[in-house]
Design a protein around this motif. Structure first.
Motif, PDB file in Angstrom:
ATOM      1  N   PRO A 106       0.806  -1.225   0.000  1.00 56.50           N
ATOM      2  CA  PRO A 106       0.000   0.000   0.000  1.00 56.50           C
ATOM      3  C   PRO A 106       0.839   1.275   0.000  1.00 56.50           C
ATOM      4  O   PRO A 106       0.509   2.226  -0.705  1.00 56.50           O
ATOM      5  CB  PRO A 106      -0.826  -0.125   1.295  1.00 56.50           C
ATOM      6  CG  PRO A 106      -0.902  -1.599   1.548  1.00 56.50           C
ATOM      7  CD  PRO A 106       0.417  -2.139   1.089  1.00 56.50           C
ATOM      8  N   ILE A 107       1.891   1.317   0.809  1.00 58.13           N
ATOM      9  CA  ILE A 107       2.723   2.517   0.895  1.00 58.13           C
ATOM     10  C   ILE A 107       4.192   2.117   0.837  1.00 58.13           C
ATOM     11  O   ILE A 107       4.620   1.185   1.516  1.00 58.13           O
ATOM     12  CB  ILE A 107       2.477   3.303   2.207  1.00 58.13           C
ATOM     13  CG1 ILE A 107       0.998   3.638   2.374  1.00 58.13           C
ATOM     14  CG2 ILE A 107       3.306   4.581   2.239  1.00 58.13           C
ATOM     15  CD1 ILE A 107       0.656   4.296   3.707  1.00 58.13           C
ATOM     16  N   VAL A 108       4.937   2.839   0.014  1.00 55.49           N
ATOM     17  CA  VAL A 108       6.381   2.614  -0.082  1.00 55.49           C
ATOM     18  C   VAL A 108       7.085   3.961  -0.008  1.00 55.49           C
ATOM     19  O   VAL A 108       6.677   4.922  -0.666  1.00 55.49           O
ATOM     20  CB  VAL A 108       6.770   1.898  -1.401  1.00 55.49           C
ATOM     21  CG1 VAL A 108       8.288   1.810  -1.540  1.00 55.49           C
ATOM     22  CG2 VAL A 108       6.164   0.499  -1.446  1.00 55.49           C
ATOM     23  N   TRP A 109       8.113   4.050   0.828  1.00 52.78           N
ATOM     24  CA  TRP A 109       8.952   5.248   0.916  1.00 52.78           C
ATOM     25  C   TRP A 109      10.281   4.964   0.249  1.00 52.78           C
ATOM     26  O   TRP A 109      10.892   3.903   0.476  1.00 52.78           O
ATOM     27  CB  TRP A 109       9.209   5.638   2.369  1.00 52.78           C
ATOM     28  CG  TRP A 109       7.988   5.997   3.156  1.00 52.78           C
ATOM     29  CD1 TRP A 109       7.430   7.235   3.288  1.00 52.78           C
ATOM     30  CD2 TRP A 109       7.183   5.123   3.961  1.00 52.78           C
ATOM     31  NE1 TRP A 109       6.337   7.183   4.131  1.00 52.78           N
ATOM     32  CE2 TRP A 109       6.158   5.898   4.549  1.00 52.78           C
ATOM     33  CE3 TRP A 109       7.233   3.751   4.232  1.00 52.78           C
ATOM     34  CZ2 TRP A 109       5.194   5.350   5.398  1.00 52.78           C
ATOM     35  CZ3 TRP A 109       6.278   3.199   5.070  1.00 52.78           C
ATOM     36  CH2 TRP A 109       5.279   3.997   5.636  1.00 52.78           C
ATOM     37  N   LEU A 110      10.744   5.885  -0.569  1.00 55.32           N
ATOM     38  CA  LEU A 110      12.017   5.708  -1.268  1.00 55.32           C
ATOM     39  C   LEU A 110      12.901   6.921  -0.989  1.00 55.32           C
ATOM     40  O   LEU A 110      12.492   8.061  -1.191  1.00 55.32           O
ATOM     41  CB  LEU A 110      11.782   5.573  -2.780  1.00 55.32           C
ATOM     42  CG  LEU A 110      10.811   4.452  -3.199  1.00 55.32           C
ATOM     43  CD1 LEU A 110       9.454   5.045  -3.547  1.00 55.32           C
ATOM     44  CD2 LEU A 110      11.346   3.670  -4.396  1.00 55.32           C
ATOM     45  N   VAL A 146       7.047  -7.480  -6.821  1.00 50.01           N
ATOM     46  CA  VAL A 146       6.166  -6.350  -6.493  1.00 50.01           C
ATOM     47  C   VAL A 146       5.505  -5.853  -7.785  1.00 50.01           C
ATOM     48  O   VAL A 146       6.156  -5.227  -8.621  1.00 50.01           O
ATOM     49  CB  VAL A 146       6.943  -5.196  -5.825  1.00 50.01           C
ATOM     50  CG1 VAL A 146       5.986  -4.064  -5.444  1.00 50.01           C
ATOM     51  CG2 VAL A 146       7.686  -5.692  -4.593  1.00 50.01           C
ATOM     52  N   LYS A 147       4.222  -6.127  -7.942  1.00 50.43           N
ATOM     53  CA  LYS A 147       3.514  -5.746  -9.160  1.00 50.43           C
ATOM     54  C   LYS A 147       2.675  -4.482  -9.005  1.00 50.43           C
ATOM     55  O   LYS A 147       2.222  -3.906  -9.992  1.00 50.43           O
ATOM     56  CB  LYS A 147       2.610  -6.900  -9.623  1.00 50.43           C
ATOM     57  CG  LYS A 147       3.347  -8.221  -9.841  1.00 50.43           C
ATOM     58  CD  LYS A 147       4.559  -8.061 -10.757  1.00 50.43           C
ATOM     59  CE  LYS A 147       5.314  -9.370 -10.928  1.00 50.43           C
ATOM     60  NZ  LYS A 147       6.602  -9.189 -11.638  1.00 50.43           N
ATOM     61  N   ASP A 148       2.456  -4.035  -7.753  1.00 53.73           N
ATOM     62  CA  ASP A 148       1.634  -2.839  -7.563  1.00 53.73           C
ATOM     63  C   ASP A 148       2.045  -2.125  -6.277  1.00 53.73           C
ATOM     64  O   ASP A 148       2.329  -2.754  -5.255  1.00 53.73           O
ATOM     65  CB  ASP A 148       0.151  -3.225  -7.485  1.00 53.73           C
ATOM     66  CG  ASP A 148      -0.773  -2.020  -7.649  1.00 53.73           C
ATOM     67  OD1 ASP A 148      -0.275  -0.917  -7.975  1.00 53.73           O
ATOM     68  OD2 ASP A 148      -1.995  -2.182  -7.447  1.00 53.73           O
ATOM     69  N   ILE A 149       2.094  -0.815  -6.363  1.00 56.43           N
ATOM     70  CA  ILE A 149       2.321   0.068  -5.210  1.00 56.43           C
ATOM     71  C   ILE A 149       1.240   1.133  -5.264  1.00 56.43           C
ATOM     72  O   ILE A 149       1.054   1.780  -6.302  1.00 56.43           O
ATOM     73  CB  ILE A 149       3.717   0.726  -5.266  1.00 56.43           C
ATOM     74  CG1 ILE A 149       4.827  -0.315  -5.159  1.00 56.43           C
ATOM     75  CG2 ILE A 149       3.864   1.768  -4.164  1.00 56.43           C
ATOM     76  CD1 ILE A 149       6.226   0.233  -5.442  1.00 56.43           C
ATOM     77  N   LEU A 150       0.507   1.320  -4.184  1.00 53.07           N
ATOM     78  CA  LEU A 150      -0.563   2.317  -4.201  1.00 53.07           C
ATOM     79  C   LEU A 150      -0.016   3.728  -4.100  1.00 53.07           C
ATOM     80  O   LEU A 150      -0.335   4.580  -4.922  1.00 53.07           O
ATOM     81  CB  LEU A 150      -1.549   2.053  -3.052  1.00 53.07           C
ATOM     82  CG  LEU A 150      -2.260   0.690  -3.043  1.00 53.07           C
ATOM     83  CD1 LEU A 150      -3.306   0.654  -1.948  1.00 53.07           C
ATOM     84  CD2 LEU A 150      -2.876   0.374  -4.406  1.00 53.07           C
ATOM     85  N   ILE A 151       0.807   3.986  -3.087  1.00 53.14           N
ATOM     86  CA  ILE A 151       1.351   5.328  -2.864  1.00 53.14           C
ATOM     87  C   ILE A 151       2.863   5.225  -2.687  1.00 53.14           C
ATOM     88  O   ILE A 151       3.347   4.446  -1.867  1.00 53.14           O
ATOM     89  CB  ILE A 151       0.741   5.983  -1.606  1.00 53.14           C
ATOM     90  CG1 ILE A 151      -0.780   6.079  -1.740  1.00 53.14           C
ATOM     91  CG2 ILE A 151       1.345   7.370  -1.369  1.00 53.14           C
ATOM     92  CD1 ILE A 151      -1.472   6.523  -0.456  1.00 53.14           C
ATOM     93  N   ALA A 152       3.597   6.019  -3.455  1.00 54.94           N
ATOM     94  CA  ALA A 152       5.054   6.083  -3.320  1.00 54.94           C
ATOM     95  C   ALA A 152       5.422   7.457  -2.776  1.00 54.94           C
ATOM     96  O   ALA A 152       5.104   8.478  -3.385  1.00 54.94           O
ATOM     97  CB  ALA A 152       5.727   5.846  -4.669  1.00 54.94           C
ATOM     98  N   CYS A 153       6.069   7.479  -1.625  1.00 57.17           N
ATOM     99  CA  CYS A 153       6.495   8.736  -1.005  1.00 57.17           C
ATOM    100  C   CYS A 153       7.957   8.963  -1.351  1.00 57.17           C
ATOM    101  O   CYS A 153       8.814   8.137  -0.998  1.00 57.17           O
ATOM    102  CB  CYS A 153       6.314   8.663   0.510  1.00 57.17           C
ATOM    103  SG  CYS A 153       4.627   8.253   1.006  1.00 57.17           S
ATOM    104  N   VAL A 154       8.251  10.080  -2.014  1.00 50.05           N
ATOM    105  CA  VAL A 154       9.587  10.286  -2.567  1.00 50.05           C
ATOM    106  C   VAL A 154      10.087  11.696  -2.256  1.00 50.05           C
ATOM    107  O   VAL A 154       9.326  12.570  -1.851  1.00 50.05           O
ATOM    108  CB  VAL A 154       9.594  10.064  -4.093  1.00 50.05           C
ATOM    109  CG1 VAL A 154       9.058   8.684  -4.445  1.00 50.05           C
ATOM    110  CG2 VAL A 154       8.762  11.144  -4.806  1.00 50.05           C
TER     111      VAL A 154
END
Length: 401
Positions: free
Chosen positions: A158-162, A220-228
């Motif tokens: 759902p959420i990924v931070w990069l 990983v085929k889907d990420i809802l929100i990417a925080c960058v």
């Protein structure tokens, strides 16, 4: 088999007299020695009993053992034919148990230098270790690290931070700055998970593209929100691999970058006027506050205002969510916490002799930090319900509402 001759009365008296339990002259050292030698003699007796050809005992070989109770000379039994392979203490083993290695790795994971580790081990166990020995122990993390970096990941996060952090690493005789790419995620259960660590000569959208490609290849085929952060080309890099992912620019990064261009004497006042922008209750209130910020500071700092205007669609994405969802996504605070842990581990180190030296330290730190990541973040069920509404169908097979 001879029985241990440990003198319990003498040991008790020594304890009353204040003698140490462990260490070179510790009370327990003779007992551990005697029990170990007795057990190895039993191993040899069992081996000889099973031998089909004639064989017999052939004295002992001495070697120095290092263990949690201290160092001692161990007499290892031999057989005449040389077929005996002891299992309790193997032929080239010099540590009595893996407790010493666990202690070394625990100290290493807390950011202790090799010098500090040597001092701790010497104080605890009265054992002198070389840097080479400590390095050999910590190098045992490298195969684990490689397997961890190649492990399969979940289909959706759902959420990924990069984000990236920079360190000096020795290369061809000189220290060069390299970027460590950190990818932290919240999984479907709302628990933190570090997806990977990647190393590159410098931070850039091109390198992030290779990182994202690796995530995709690992499942990983889907990420809802990417925080960058505000790196140019970053959103495009994400879109090329995950076209349906919503981009949320990190407000904290944007604030930091803005303050670089604001005179120090004006920073406090500028921040007071900027806070109503990113802390607003609604998008409309935030845009009014941004207009007011521009009216007051636009002439003095036009590039700062232009940056906020240009990135506003992705900086303001979190306003569509309730407070409890915003808390999870609106900055890269979560990954910043991981980087604080990394800085804590490396605060006494100016540079690293190799990439592996840095990566194995971070991996040890990750193992330590992840021990606390056993519970979902606050209000996760409510957050996931909101996401199921904002991202229709993409979560249907993973949650039931």
């Amino acid at each position: 088999m001879s029985k241990p001759t440990f003198d319990i009365d003498a040991a008790l008296q020594a304890l009353r007299d204040g003698q140490d339990l462990t260490g070179k002259d510790g009370i327990l050292t003779p007992l551990i020695k005697q029990l170990t030698e007795a057990a190895m003699q039993a191993e040899l007796d069992n081996h000889l009993a099973k031998e089909a050809t004639p064989n017999r005992k052939n004295g002992t070989t001495g070697k120095t053992m290092k263990g949690p109770v201290g160092s001692f000379e161990l007499k290892t039994p031999r057989d005449r034919s040389g077929t005996f392979e002891p299992q309790l203490i193997k032929k080239h083993q010099t540590h009595l148990t893996d407790e010493l290695e666990r202690k070394i790795l625990a100290l290493f994971a807390l950011g202790n230098s090799y010098q500090d580790i040597r001092a701790h081990i010497a104080e605890l166990y009265d054992i002198e270790l070389s840097n080479g020995t400590i390095n050999a122990v910590t190098d045992k993390l490298l195969p684990e690290l490689q397997a961890w970096r190649e492990r399969d990941l979940e289909v959706i996060y759902p959420i990924v931070w990069l984000d990236a952090i920079h360190y000096k690493i020795k290369e061809n005789g000189r220290y060069v700055s390299k970027a460590i790419y950190t990818i932290l995620a919240l999984n479907i259960e709302g628990k933190k998970e570090l997806l990977g660590l990647y190393l590159s000569d410098q931070e850039g959208a091109h390198h992030w593209l290779s990182v994202l490609t690796d995530l995709y290849n690992r499942g990983v085929k889907d990420i809802l929100i990417a925080c960058v952060d505000g790196l140019k080309g970053f959103p495009e890099a994400i879109e090329s691999i995950y076209p349906k992912t919503e981009i949320q620019h990190c407000v904290i990064h944007q604030i930091r970058n803005s303050l670089k261009y604001v005179a120090s004497k004006n920073q406090k006042a500028f921040m007071a006027d900027l806070k109503p922008v990113y802390k607003a209750a609604t998008l409309n209130a935030a845009e009014i506050a941004l207009d007011e910020l521009e009216a007051k500071w636009g002439e003095k700092y036009p590039m700062v205002i232009k940056s906020w205007r240009g990135k506003w669609p992705t900086l303001s994405a979190y306003f569509k969510y309730p407070d409890y969802v915003r808390t999870a996504i609106y900055t890269t605070n979560a990954v910043e916490a991981v980087h604080r842990q990394f800085r804590k581990l490396t605060k006494t180190k100016g540079g690293f002799a190799s990439e592996n030296a840095l990566l194995k330290l971070f991996y040890a730190g990750i193992l330590k930090a992840s021990e606390r990541w056993t519970h979902p973040v606050q209000n996760w069920n409510l957050t996931l319900s909101q996401m199921a509404i904002h991202f229709p169908e993409r979560l249907d097979e993973y949650i039931s509402l």
